[in-house]
Each structure stands twice: as C-alpha cells, then as structure tokens.
Design an enzyme around this catalytic site. Structure first.
Site, PDB file in Angstrom:
ATOM      1  N   TYR A   9      -2.736  -9.583  15.791  1.00  0.00           N
ATOM      2  CA  TYR A   9      -2.554  -8.535  14.774  1.00  0.00           C
ATOM      3  C   TYR A   9      -3.614  -7.446  14.973  1.00  0.00           C
ATOM      4  CZ  TYR A   9      -3.151  -6.084  10.354  1.00  0.00           C
ATOM      5  OH  TYR A   9      -3.320  -5.097   9.404  1.00  0.00           O
TER       6      TYR A   9
ATOM      7  N   LYS B 161      -3.393  -3.316  16.238  1.00  0.00           N
ATOM      8  CA  LYS B 161      -3.974  -2.127  15.591  1.00  0.00           C
ATOM      9  C   LYS B 161      -4.840  -1.353  16.595  1.00  0.00           C
ATOM     10  CE  LYS B 161      -2.222  -2.618  11.537  1.00  0.00           C
ATOM     11  NZ  LYS B 161      -1.198  -1.701  11.085  1.00  0.00           N
TER      12      LYS B 161
ATOM     13  N   SER C 169      -7.176  -0.979  10.565  1.00  0.00           N
ATOM     14  CA  SER C 169      -7.832  -2.046   9.818  1.00  0.00           C
ATOM     15  C   SER C 169      -9.266  -2.232  10.308  1.00  0.00           C
ATOM     16  CB  SER C 169      -7.038  -3.336  10.065  1.00  0.00           C
ATOM     17  OG  SER C 169      -7.802  -4.446   9.689  1.00  0.00           O
TER      18      SER C 169
ATOM     19  N   GLY D 153     -11.265 -17.965  13.197  1.00  0.00           N
ATOM     20  CA  GLY D 153     -11.145 -16.514  13.432  1.00  0.00           C
ATOM     21  C   GLY D 153     -11.810 -15.665  12.357  1.00  0.00           C
TER      22      GLY D 153
ATOM     23  N   GLY E 297       4.887  -2.231   9.447  1.00  0.00           N
ATOM     24  CA  GLY E 297       4.412  -3.157  10.460  1.00  0.00           C
ATOM     25  C   GLY E 297       4.292  -4.548   9.886  1.00  0.00           C
TER      26      GLY E 297
ATOM     27  N   ILE F  46       0.846  -1.211   0.000  1.00  0.00           N
ATOM     28  CA  ILE F  46       0.000   0.000   0.000  1.00  0.00           C
ATOM     29  C   ILE F  46       0.875   1.253   0.000  1.00  0.00           C
ATOM     30  CG2 ILE F  46      -1.883   1.193   1.171  1.00  0.00           C
ATOM     31  CD1 ILE F  46      -2.585  -1.550   2.486  1.00  0.00           C
TER      32      ILE F  46
ATOM     33  N   ASN G  82      -3.816 -14.085   1.772  1.00  0.00           N
ATOM     34  CA  ASN G  82      -5.046 -13.401   1.375  1.00  0.00           C
ATOM     35  C   ASN G  82      -5.613 -13.973   0.075  1.00  0.00           C
ATOM     36  OD1 ASN G  82      -3.208 -10.888   2.678  1.00  0.00           O
ATOM     37  ND2 ASN G  82      -5.258 -11.215   3.482  1.00  0.00           N
TER      38      ASN G  82
ATOM     39  N   ASP H 238      14.724   0.890  10.622  1.00  0.00           N
ATOM     40  CA  ASP H 238      13.628   0.275  11.370  1.00  0.00           C
ATOM     41  C   ASP H 238      12.913   1.338  12.222  1.00  0.00           C
ATOM     42  OD1 ASP H 238      13.281  -2.959  12.471  1.00  0.00           O
ATOM     43  OD2 ASP H 238      12.252  -1.313  13.495  1.00  0.00           O
TER      44      ASP H 238
ATOM     45  N   PHE I  76       2.786   3.212   7.619  1.00  0.00           N
ATOM     46  CA  PHE I  76       2.365   1.899   7.132  1.00  0.00           C
ATOM     47  C   PHE I  76       3.172   0.762   7.766  1.00  0.00           C
ATOM     48  CE2 PHE I  76       1.599   4.621   3.341  1.00  0.00           C
ATOM     49  CZ  PHE I  76       0.285   4.311   3.074  1.00  0.00           C
TER      50      PHE I  76
HETATM   51  P1  NAD Z   1       3.498  -4.623   3.455  1.00  0.00           P
HETATM   52  O1  NAD Z   1       4.075  -5.707   4.288  1.00  0.00           O
HETATM   53  O2  NAD Z   1       3.492  -4.790   1.977  1.00  0.00           O
HETATM   54  O3  NAD Z   1       4.201  -3.239   3.798  1.00  0.00           O
HETATM   55  C1  NAD Z   1       4.725  -2.950   5.073  1.00  0.00           C
HETATM   56  C2  NAD Z   1       6.121  -2.411   4.868  1.00  0.00           C
HETATM   57  O4  NAD Z   1       6.668  -2.108   6.154  1.00  0.00           O
HETATM   58  C3  NAD Z   1       7.081  -3.404   4.197  1.00  0.00           C
HETATM   59  O5  NAD Z   1       7.742  -2.776   3.122  1.00  0.00           O
HETATM   60  C4  NAD Z   1       8.048  -3.801   5.304  1.00  0.00           C
HETATM   61  O6  NAD Z   1       9.334  -4.084   4.805  1.00  0.00           O
HETATM   62  C5  NAD Z   1       8.010  -2.563   6.182  1.00  0.00           C
HETATM   63  N1  NAD Z   1       8.332  -2.829   7.591  1.00  0.00           N
HETATM   64  C6  NAD Z   1       7.891  -3.853   8.368  1.00  0.00           C
HETATM   65  N2  NAD Z   1       8.409  -3.746   9.610  1.00  0.00           N
HETATM   66  C7  NAD Z   1       9.152  -2.618   9.617  1.00  0.00           C
HETATM   67  C8  NAD Z   1       9.928  -1.973  10.613  1.00  0.00           C
HETATM   68  N3  NAD Z   1      10.027  -2.475  11.857  1.00  0.00           N
HETATM   69  N4  NAD Z   1      10.580  -0.835  10.299  1.00  0.00           N
HETATM   70  C9  NAD Z   1      10.493  -0.316   9.032  1.00  0.00           C
HETATM   71  N5  NAD Z   1       9.796  -0.900   8.052  1.00  0.00           N
HETATM   72  C10 NAD Z   1       9.114  -2.032   8.341  1.00  0.00           C
HETATM   73  O7  NAD Z   1       1.997  -4.378   3.979  1.00  0.00           O
HETATM   74  P2  NAD Z   1       0.827  -3.541   3.318  1.00  0.00           P
HETATM   75  O8  NAD Z   1      -0.203  -4.494   2.817  1.00  0.00           O
HETATM   76  O9  NAD Z   1       1.343  -2.493   2.429  1.00  0.00           O
HETATM   77  O10 NAD Z   1       0.193  -2.883   4.628  1.00  0.00           O
HETATM   78  C11 NAD Z   1       0.618  -1.609   5.087  1.00  0.00           C
HETATM   79  C12 NAD Z   1      -0.062  -1.313   6.401  1.00  0.00           C
HETATM   80  O11 NAD Z   1      -1.469  -1.396   6.235  1.00  0.00           O
HETATM   81  C13 NAD Z   1       0.300  -2.290   7.518  1.00  0.00           C
HETATM   82  O12 NAD Z   1       0.410  -1.571   8.729  1.00  0.00           O
HETATM   83  C14 NAD Z   1      -0.888  -3.211   7.565  1.00  0.00           C
HETATM   84  O13 NAD Z   1      -1.076  -3.767   8.839  1.00  0.00           O
HETATM   85  C15 NAD Z   1      -2.027  -2.263   7.208  1.00  0.00           C
HETATM   86  N6  NAD Z   1      -3.175  -2.956   6.630  1.00  0.00           N
HETATM   87  C16 NAD Z   1      -2.994  -3.745   5.531  1.00  0.00           C
HETATM   88  C17 NAD Z   1      -4.085  -4.424   5.013  1.00  0.00           C
HETATM   89  C18 NAD Z   1      -3.915  -5.342   3.825  1.00  0.00           C
HETATM   90  O14 NAD Z   1      -4.801  -6.161   3.574  1.00  0.00           O
HETATM   91  N7  NAD Z   1      -2.840  -5.247   3.050  1.00  0.00           N
HETATM   92  C19 NAD Z   1      -5.359  -4.293   5.596  1.00  0.00           C
HETATM   93  C20 NAD Z   1      -5.490  -3.459   6.708  1.00  0.00           C
HETATM   94  C21 NAD Z   1      -4.396  -2.783   7.215  1.00  0.00           C
HETATM   95  N1  UDP Z   2     -10.336 -16.813   1.779  1.00  0.00           N
HETATM   96  C1  UDP Z   2     -10.481 -18.041   1.149  1.00  0.00           C
HETATM   97  N2  UDP Z   2      -9.356 -18.670   0.706  1.00  0.00           N
HETATM   98  C2  UDP Z   2      -8.107 -18.146   0.833  1.00  0.00           C
HETATM   99  C3  UDP Z   2      -7.968 -16.887   1.473  1.00  0.00           C
HETATM  100  C4  UDP Z   2      -9.114 -16.261   1.944  1.00  0.00           C
HETATM  101  O1  UDP Z   2     -11.598 -18.543   1.002  1.00  0.00           O
HETATM  102  O2  UDP Z   2      -7.124 -18.770   0.425  1.00  0.00           O
HETATM  103  C5  UDP Z   2     -11.552 -16.085   2.224  1.00  0.00           C
HETATM  104  C6  UDP Z   2     -11.577 -15.738   3.707  1.00  0.00           C
HETATM  105  O3  UDP Z   2     -12.159 -16.785   4.445  1.00  0.00           O
HETATM  106  C7  UDP Z   2     -12.405 -14.443   3.703  1.00  0.00           C
HETATM  107  C8  UDP Z   2     -12.072 -13.798   2.362  1.00  0.00           C
HETATM  108  O4  UDP Z   2     -11.558 -14.843   1.541  1.00  0.00           O
HETATM  109  O5  UDP Z   2     -13.797 -14.765   3.689  1.00  0.00           O
HETATM  110  C9  UDP Z   2     -11.016 -12.677   2.467  1.00  0.00           C
HETATM  111  O6  UDP Z   2      -9.893 -13.189   3.164  1.00  0.00           O
HETATM  112  P1  UDP Z   2      -8.517 -12.412   3.205  1.00  0.00           P
HETATM  113  O7  UDP Z   2      -7.547 -13.267   3.945  1.00  0.00           O
HETATM  114  O8  UDP Z   2      -8.141 -11.983   1.819  1.00  0.00           O
HETATM  115  O9  UDP Z   2      -8.859 -11.086   4.006  1.00  0.00           O
HETATM  116  P2  UDP Z   2      -9.442 -10.892   5.511  1.00  0.00           P
HETATM  117  O10 UDP Z   2     -10.798 -10.293   5.330  1.00  0.00           O
HETATM  118  O11 UDP Z   2      -9.447 -12.197   6.186  1.00  0.00           O
HETATM  119  O12 UDP Z   2      -8.481  -9.913   6.101  1.00  0.00           O
END
Ligand code: NAD
Ligand code: UDP
Length: 339
Positions: A149, A153, A124, A293, A82, A12, A199, A58, A80
């Site tokens: 996780y 958050k 999230s 979960g 984490g 992201i 995912n 970091d 971002f």
């Molecule tokens: P990502 O893992 O692709 O990006 C996170 C980045 O942070 C990575 O580049 C990683 O190298 C860096 N990082 C991790 N630990 C670090 C540290 N200690 N110091 C410096 N850098 C560090 O994840 P993403 O999907 O881009 O998600 C970004 C944020 O959004 C995260 O906080 C995640 O929890 C949150 N989020 C993501 C989703 C999703 O589905 N992708 C959904 C809800 C929230």
């Molecule tokens: N899911 C699935 N098969 C997979 C991964 C996810 O059926 O291999 C389903 C999961 O049960 C949920 C939806 O897809 O209903 C989205 O899951 P994801 O892990 O992408 O995101 P979440 O909402 O759990 O953060």
C-alpha cells in the site's frame, strides 16, 4: 469551478465534497462504490442543500473517463480513489498496484488529453518509511516502506513528479495525510468500515457501541511514554479543509508537497482514554503483540502547510472522539444501502 473528486463518496472524499460546496466549488464525484454507498450523496445534499453530480465508474476505465471529461469542463482533480488496507495489500499486492498505481496513471493520461493540469493527490505519511527521525518534514527522503500500500503511494507520487517535470505547466499537490479520524459534527457522514476495522478509532467506536468486546492494543513495549504506538491524529474536517486550501496551488505550476496532520503525538492509550471520556463507557482493552510492520511513533511537522497554504488543524483529540462517537451512535450499522 468544477472539481472532479475521484473516490468522493468515501470517508475523506465525502467530507471534502462538503467543504468544496461550502467554499463555492462544484464537485463532480467519480466513485465505483467499491468501499462506499450511494446513500452518502443524500447525506451530502442534506448538509449542503446541493446534490452533487455523481458518476458511478472506475478510474481505470479510460473510455468512461473520456466521456466524463467531455461532458464537463473540469478545472482540477482531487484524487482520493484507491484501496487503503495495509494488511490486505500485503496479501494482494497486485490489486493494490493495479488500482492505485495503474488507476492513477489512467486518470492522469485522460487529464493530459483534456488539458486539465491540476491534481491533488491523497498520499500518506507512510511514504516516509522507517528510517526518518520524527517529526517528519516534507523534504525528508521517502522509501524504505514496509508494505505494498505504502509503495503504491510512493510510486504514484513519483509518476506525478516525473509527469510534472516533463510538462512544467502541471500543478501537482501531494498531500501526505497522517491519521485521519472523526466525523462531520452533524453525525450524518463518517467512517463506515466494512467488516472488522483495521484502524484504531473505528475499532474503539465499535467496542464503545457494544459491537466488539475489547480493543486489542498492539504492543506496549515501544519506546514511547506509555509503551503503546504513537501517531498524529487529525480530524477529517480539518483534513477536508486542507484540500480546499490546496486548490490555491491551482495557478502555481510545480510540485507542492504538504503534511496534513495536527503535529501532536498521541498514544493508543491516550486515544482509548479520550474516547472513554466522550462516551462515558468503559472501553475494555487487552495488550497484545505488536502488529507486524507498525512503526513505534511518528507525527508531522506542519509548518509548511501553515506557511504556504495558510492551513492548520484546529480540532483537538477530544473533538475527534466526540464526533466519532456521535457518528457511531447515530449510525450503529453504518450507511444504509439506499435512502
Ligand atoms: P475510502 O475507501 O473511504 O474512499 C475511497 C473511495 O474510492 C471509496 O468510495 C471507493 O469506493 C472508491 N474507489 C476505490 N477504488 C476505486 C476505483 N478503482 N475507481 C473509482 N473509485 C474507487 O478511503 P478514505 O479513507 O476516504 O481514503 C481516501 C484516500 O486517502 C485513499 O487514496 C487513501 O489511500 C488515502 N489515505 C487515507 C488514509 C486514512 O487513514 N483513511 C490515510 C492516508 C491516505
Ligand atoms: N492499533 C491498535 N489496535 C488496533 C488498531 C491499531 O493498537 O486495533 C494501533 C497501531 O498499532 C498504531 C495505532 O493504533 O500504533 C494507529 O493504527 P492505525 O491502524 O489506526 O493507523 P496507522 O498509523 O497504522 O496507519
């Protein structure tokens, strides 16, 4: 305006850096490369014509952070960085609390020391827990979460809310993402999961490209239209623009909480079907047991972000799967280590 983007080479973060540059901001990226590759920088430069400033470090390293903040005047931070794998967080909760919670506190402490008082935090939809009715509204109570996780958050949100209470000059923006998917339309940047994807969308992509045999559909006995889990998928391009919109709150002290989603509910089978249409290949799937979960169904009410940030998602599920497939085809092995 300089914006520190922690985790800016991740999925992201990288899309957001592009939107920041396109909107005239200067992102300064801090990333420890735990879950990303340095080659993302070149891709951002190819798309935007600008090579972002990059610090490999970091968020928990306060000495390093102090140097960074001393070298650049920073106006706001988009945070971002984490760890994000739900299953892994159940196995290694302390790692998640250390990186996500302790890391965020370290970052906020250094921001405070340098009088930087705007933070946009990647939260999230998982913070809504399992007791709220759908769709989720921002004023709903949070908690009752099923994994570390999600609790991490929740805890960071609370730390930032309390910090803002203690010093009302802060602007704290909590962005609660729903299910980010898709990729940049160029196919140059996208989601690059290491190992087996957790995912749904990246898993389907790997089945479509032939890397994996079939999609495991986790449960078909939920009380949803086809029995499979229902979520609110949002294109990462829209999500990235949500961060640019959130920067508007830079001048408005307070705590600002927004859902970033499409506000549209789609089932697992809807996503598989849409992907099939985009790639014109059969996507084999097997119905398996529910994933522990998982909630049956949730999606966002998106009125608040529309009213206050003038932001709303525009991309449809069809756009999301097409861009995912484009990225997957152009990068079947993800990012190269070096470019
Ligand atoms: P990502 O893992 O692709 O990006 C996170 C980045 O942070 C990575 O580049 C990683 O190298 C860096 N990082 C991790 N630990 C670090 C540290 N200690 N110091 C410096 N850098 C560090 O994840 P993403 O999907 O881009 O998600 C970004 C944020 O959004 C995260 O906080 C995640 O929890 C949150 N989020 C993501 C989703 C999703 O589905 N992708 C959904 C809800 C929230
Ligand atoms: N899911 C699935 N098969 C997979 C991964 C996810 O059926 O291999 C389903 C999961 O049960 C949920 C939806 O897809 O209903 C989205 O899951 P994801 O892990 O992408 O995101 P979440 O909402 O759990 O953060």
């Amino acid at each position: 305006m300089n914006i520190l983007v922690t985790g800016g080479l991740g999925y992201i973060g990288s899309h957001t850096c592009i939107k920041l540059i396109e909107a005239g901001y200067t992102p300064i990226i801090l990333d420890n490369l735990y879950n990303s590759k340095k080659s993302v920088l070149n891709r951002i430069a190819t798309i935007t014509g600008k090579m972002p400033i990059f610090y490999q470090g970091d968020i928990r390293d306060t000495v390093y952070l102090t140097t960074l903040f001393s070298q650049h005047p920073i106006q706001a931070v988009i945070h971002f960085a984490g760890l994000k794998a739900v299953g892994e967080s159940v196995k290694n909760p302390l790692d998640y609390y250390e990186v996500n919670v302790q890391g965020s506190i370290a970052l906020a402490q250094i921001m405070r020391q340098h009088q930087v008082k705007t933070i946009i935090f990647s939260s999230s939809a998982t913070v809504y827990g399992e007791k709220n009715p759908v769709p989720y509204f921002e004023h709903y109570p949070t908690g009752n979460i099923t994994n570390p996780y999600g609790w991490s958050k929740f805890m960071v949100e609370q730390c930032l809310i309390d910090m803002q209470k203690a010093d009302p000059e802060w602007s704290v923006v909590l962005l609660r993402y729903f299910n980010p998917v898709g990729a940049h339309p160029s196919g140059l940047i996208g989601e690059d999961p290491q190992g087996i994807p957790n995912n749904l969308m990246p898993y389907i992509s790997q089945v479509a490209i032939g890397k994996r045999e079939y999609v495991s559909v986790f449960g078909d006995d939920y009380p949803t239209k086809d029995g499979t889990g229902v979520r609110d998928y949002v294109h990462v391009e829209d999500l990235a623009l949500g961060h640019v919109a959130a920067l508007k709150k830079h001048d408005q002290a307070g705590v600002h909480i927004y859902n970033l989603g499409n506000g549209v509910a789609k089932s697992v089978l809807d996503v598989i079907q849409a992907y099939h249409q985009a790639c014109q290949r059969v996507i084999p799937y097997k119905i398996e047991a529910r994933r522990p979960g998982d909630l049956p169904a949730f999606w966002a009410d998106v009125t608040k972000a529309k009213q206050e940030l003038n932001w709303q998602a525009h991309h449809t599920l069809s756009d999301m799967v097409q861009d995912s497939w484009n990225w997957q085809q152009k990068n079947p092995h993800g990012y190269p280590d070096e470019e």
